[in-house]
Write a protein that holds these residues in place. Structure first.
Motif, PDB file in Angstrom:
ATOM      1  N   ASP A 100       1.986   2.341  -3.694  1.00  0.00           N
ATOM      2  CA  ASP A 100       0.495   2.499  -3.137  1.00  0.00           C
ATOM      3  C   ASP A 100       0.421   3.923  -2.531  1.00  0.00           C
ATOM      4  O   ASP A 100      -0.768   4.576  -3.008  1.00  0.00           O
TER       5      ASP A 100
ATOM      6  N   GLU B   2       0.384   6.441  -5.228  1.00  0.00           N
ATOM      7  CA  GLU B   2      -0.625   6.576  -6.186  1.00  0.00           C
ATOM      8  C   GLU B   2      -1.754   7.181  -5.528  1.00  0.00           C
ATOM      9  O   GLU B   2      -2.778   7.954  -6.139  1.00  0.00           O
ATOM     10  N   GLU B   3      -1.844   6.889  -4.007  1.00  0.00           N
ATOM     11  CA  GLU B   3      -3.084   7.447  -3.187  1.00  0.00           C
ATOM     12  C   GLU B   3      -3.064   8.870  -3.164  1.00  0.00           C
ATOM     13  O   GLU B   3      -3.711   9.765  -3.268  1.00  0.00           O
TER      14      GLU B   3
END
Length: 129
Positions: free
Chosen positions: A70, A73-74
């Motif tokens: 995550d 992805e950020e």
């Protein structure tokens, strides 16, 4: 053999003189001088490295992997909003397409076949440009 090397040198010079190469180098220089872009690239690289390290440990939980993914992805999302980085990525893709096309042409002249099953008949295809 000397003629082949001379033609290769000429090809190298033609590539360096191409609009695509010049645009790539200009985008690269701009990115190297953009502090925000460099920080975003470093952040992405650090998170990616951390993900690799966690996976190498072998006993990491799926939740921890998902957490770092995550973050990755950020970080990637932040990078794609930076105009300097996206301009560099686009310039890389454009230049790589030129190199790929050149390699296909060389391959065709050496083997008589285009990579990817091209028949050599361009009437129904526009991918060679």
């Amino acid at each position: 053999m000397a003629e082949i090397f001379e033609k290769a040198r000429e090809l190298g010079e033609a590539i360096i003189d191409s609009k695509e190469y010049k645009e790539l180098k200009a985008a690269e220089l701009k990115q190297e001088n953009d502090e925000e872009a460099l920080a975003l690239l470093k952040e992405y690289s650090d998170v990616r490295r951390r993900l690799g390290e966690e996976i190498q440990k072998g006993d990491v939980s799926e939740e921890r992997i998902a957490e770092i993914r995550d973050e990755l992805e950020e970080a990637y999302s932040k990078m794609t909003t930076n105009d300097t980085i996206t301009a560099y990525i686009n310039a890389q893709r454009t230049f790589q397409a030129v190199i790929d096309q050149m390699n296909n042409i060389l391959s065709f002249h050496i083997t008589g076949k285009m990579p990817g099953g091209c028949s050599g008949n361009c009437s129904s295809c526009s991918s060679c440009g």
